[in-house]
Design an enzyme around this catalytic site. Structure first.
Site, PDB file in Angstrom:
ATOM      1  N   ARG A  74       0.852  -1.191   0.000  1.00  0.00           N
ATOM      2  CA  ARG A  74       0.000   0.000   0.000  1.00  0.00           C
ATOM      3  C   ARG A  74       0.892   1.247   0.000  1.00  0.00           C
ATOM      4  NH1 ARG A  74      -5.226  -1.429   0.564  1.00  0.00           N
ATOM      5  NH2 ARG A  74      -5.766  -3.292   1.776  1.00  0.00           N
ATOM      6  N   GLY A 113      -7.434   3.764  -4.191  1.00  0.00           N
ATOM      7  CA  GLY A 113      -6.252   4.582  -3.916  1.00  0.00           C
ATOM      8  C   GLY A 113      -5.254   4.473  -5.060  1.00  0.00           C
ATOM      9  N   ASP A 136     -13.654  -5.474  -2.862  1.00  0.00           N
ATOM     10  CA  ASP A 136     -14.703  -4.606  -2.308  1.00  0.00           C
ATOM     11  C   ASP A 136     -15.737  -4.157  -3.341  1.00  0.00           C
ATOM     12  OD1 ASP A 136     -13.195  -4.787  -0.003  1.00  0.00           O
ATOM     13  OD2 ASP A 136     -12.212  -2.850  -0.294  1.00  0.00           O
ATOM     14  N   ARG A 171     -27.773 -20.936  18.385  1.00  0.00           N
ATOM     15  CA  ARG A 171     -26.997 -19.746  18.748  1.00  0.00           C
ATOM     16  C   ARG A 171     -27.215 -18.599  17.754  1.00  0.00           C
ATOM     17  NH1 ARG A 171     -21.391 -22.975  20.033  1.00  0.00           N
ATOM     18  NH2 ARG A 171     -21.686 -23.100  22.291  1.00  0.00           N
ATOM     19  N   HIS A 180     -14.413  -2.871   3.354  1.00  0.00           N
ATOM     20  CA  HIS A 180     -13.947  -1.521   3.692  1.00  0.00           C
ATOM     21  C   HIS A 180     -15.140  -0.629   4.013  1.00  0.00           C
ATOM     22  CE1 HIS A 180     -10.850   1.312   4.239  1.00  0.00           C
ATOM     23  NE2 HIS A 180     -11.042   2.015   3.149  1.00  0.00           N
ATOM     24  N   GLU A 231     -17.683  -5.030   7.742  1.00  0.00           N
ATOM     25  CA  GLU A 231     -16.671  -4.507   8.676  1.00  0.00           C
ATOM     26  C   GLU A 231     -16.814  -3.001   8.875  1.00  0.00           C
ATOM     27  OE1 GLU A 231     -12.685  -4.997   7.161  1.00  0.00           O
ATOM     28  OE2 GLU A 231     -13.217  -4.212   5.195  1.00  0.00           O
ATOM     29  N   ARG A 283      -9.740 -12.725   0.529  1.00  0.00           N
ATOM     30  CA  ARG A 283      -8.887 -12.239  -0.555  1.00  0.00           C
ATOM     31  C   ARG A 283      -7.955 -13.325  -1.082  1.00  0.00           C
ATOM     32  NH1 ARG A 283      -6.660  -6.837   1.905  1.00  0.00           N
ATOM     33  NH2 ARG A 283      -4.660  -7.782   1.464  1.00  0.00           N
TER      34      ARG A 283
HETATM   35  O1  F6P Z   1      -9.561  -3.429   0.021  1.00  0.00           O
HETATM   36  C1  F6P Z   1      -9.560  -4.777   0.278  1.00  0.00           C
HETATM   37  C2  F6P Z   1      -9.595  -5.026   1.762  1.00  0.00           C
HETATM   38  O2  F6P Z   1      -9.525  -6.420   1.970  1.00  0.00           O
HETATM   39  C3  F6P Z   1     -10.772  -4.422   2.505  1.00  0.00           C
HETATM   40  O3  F6P Z   1     -11.943  -5.188   2.351  1.00  0.00           O
HETATM   41  C4  F6P Z   1     -10.229  -4.384   3.905  1.00  0.00           C
HETATM   42  O4  F6P Z   1     -10.855  -3.369   4.645  1.00  0.00           O
HETATM   43  C5  F6P Z   1      -8.779  -4.074   3.700  1.00  0.00           C
HETATM   44  O5  F6P Z   1      -8.474  -4.451   2.383  1.00  0.00           O
HETATM   45  C6  F6P Z   1      -7.841  -4.784   4.627  1.00  0.00           C
HETATM   46  O6  F6P Z   1      -6.571  -4.282   4.410  1.00  0.00           O
HETATM   47  P1  F6P Z   1      -5.216  -4.946   4.883  1.00  0.00           P
HETATM   48  O7  F6P Z   1      -4.950  -6.122   4.007  1.00  0.00           O
HETATM   49  O8  F6P Z   1      -4.217  -3.880   4.701  1.00  0.00           O
HETATM   50  O9  F6P Z   1      -5.417  -5.378   6.304  1.00  0.00           O
END
Ligand code: F6P
Length: 357
Positions: A74, A113, A136, A171, A180, A231, A283
């Site tokens: 990143r 980004g 996302d 439960r 994100h 999240e 992912r």
């Molecule tokens: O943008 C993809 C993503 O997996 C989001 O869903 C999540 O909020 C973020 O990246 C997590 O980022 P990292 O891998 O930096 O923890």
């Protein structure tokens, strides 16, 4: 001779390799003389001029491979004009790397980004093409991003697996799903997995409405409830705050949203509540068939752009057609779920709660 740079930036996702394979095979098949250079670990590779000269065989056998053969990292857009810790000015360094390799084009596989940075480099005069990657699905200008479908499959499998144990034990389960600031994955996985409650950032929730669902189900003889929570889900109270205030407050919390909701439900209902977080598994692994096909198409389109000498665009899906959208139109915008979209209206018709009423 065409000289092309490739890089993958931001969070990885499934089918990044499929997309790069699409670019490379299109260029090699054209009959033009082509040299491809892969920058390592995203924009960092361009900043530090770390790259690999790619050969045809590097693009073989990678269609089904998850992750990225080039590595990623990143490089936050908001820090782009700040030097690296060792004093390197990032944008000028990237331009130097591009020029020293005498590139004709740069292809970037990136999310929001990374696409903003790609646009910045295009504004600086580089020939850039972006590929829409992210689980996302929040990239503006395209209906679909590769990685999204694969992530839905994984999140859905998680909900399916939880369903059986939730029902045996009677439960409540809160399953936290990535995405994100947007709710695309939880919305689709929640629907596919038959969640009773789906909480997404675009529809702020009230915990009392979630409690109502649990109690209503219990009165109807259902001993378990499945809650799929994004999240980034927020309460109505959070939504009413000023953005800066909300960011500060949520930044301070130590628990994730699922744990916070679970704690509230335990206190209010006295029921057994458990949390499941598939996290980065969403992912990981092999891309699903749709992602492989779409990523390949996107790669082919980028390759065609290079062969035609057209740059400054992101490849996109509009109504299942592959199109080119100007980078300047895409950069800096997020694609949110429309809270009044047909899918949500339909889901409400069959009793799925979004926590808003
Ligand atoms: O943008 C993809 C993503 O997996 C989001 O869903 C999540 O909020 C973020 O990246 C997590 O980022 P990292 O891998 O930096 O923890």
């Amino acid at each position: 001779m065409l000289r092309v740079g490739l890089l993958t930036s931001g969070g990885d996702c499934q089918a990044l390799n499929a997309a790069m394979r699409g670019v490379a095979k299109t260029l090699y098949t054209s009959g033009r003389e082509v040299e491809i250079f892969g920058f390592l670990n995203g924009y960092q590779g361009m900043i530090y001029n770390r790259y690999r000269k790619m050969e045809r065989e590097n693009f073989s056998g990678i269609l089904t491979r998850g992750g990225t053969i080039l590595g990623t990292s990143r490089t936050p857009f908001k820090l782009l004009d700040e030097p690296t810790p060792d004093g390197i000015e990032k944008v000028p360094a990237m331009i130097r790397s591009y020029q020293s390799l005498r590139l004709d084009a740069l292809v970037v596989g990136g999310g929001n980004g990374s696409t903003k940075t790609a646009n910045r480099l295009a504004e600086e005069g580089l020939n850039v093409i972006a590929l829409p990657k992210t689980i996302d699905n929040d990239t503006w200008g395209t209906d679909y991003t590769f990685g999204f479908d694969s992530a839905i499959e994984i999140a859905t499998k998680c909900i399916d697996d939880i369903h059986t144990t939730a029902s045996s034990h009677g439960r409540v389960f809160v399953i936290e799903i990535m995405g994100h600031k947007v709710g695309w994955i939880p919305l689709y996985a929640g629907m596919a997995g038959g969640a009773d409650v789906i909480l997404i950032p675009e529809i702020p929730y009230d915990i009392e409405n979630v409690i109502d669902v649990i109690e209503r189900r219990e009165r109807g003889g259902k001993r378990f409830t499945i809650i799929a929570v994004a999240e980034g889900a927020i309460t109505k109270e959070h939504a009413a705050m000023k953005k800066r205030e909300r960011k500060k407050l949520l930044g301070l919390r130590s628990a994730t949203v699922a744990n916070e909701i679970a704690d509230q439900l335990i206190v209010s209902t006295g029921r057994e509540v458990r949390v499941a977080i598939p996290g980065h598994t969403q992912r990981g692994g092999t891309p699903c068939a749709r992602d492989r096909v779409f990523a390949t198409q996107v790669g082919i389109e980028a390759g065609m752009g290079i062969l035609e000498g057209e740059y400054g665009f992101m490849v996109a899906d509009r109504n299942r057609e592959i199109v080119r959208v100007p980078l300047s139109e895409v950069a800096g915008k997020l694609k949110y779920v429309d809270p009044n979209c047909q899918l949500i209206r339909q889901a409400k018709m069959m009793g799925i709660s979004f926590g808003d009423e």
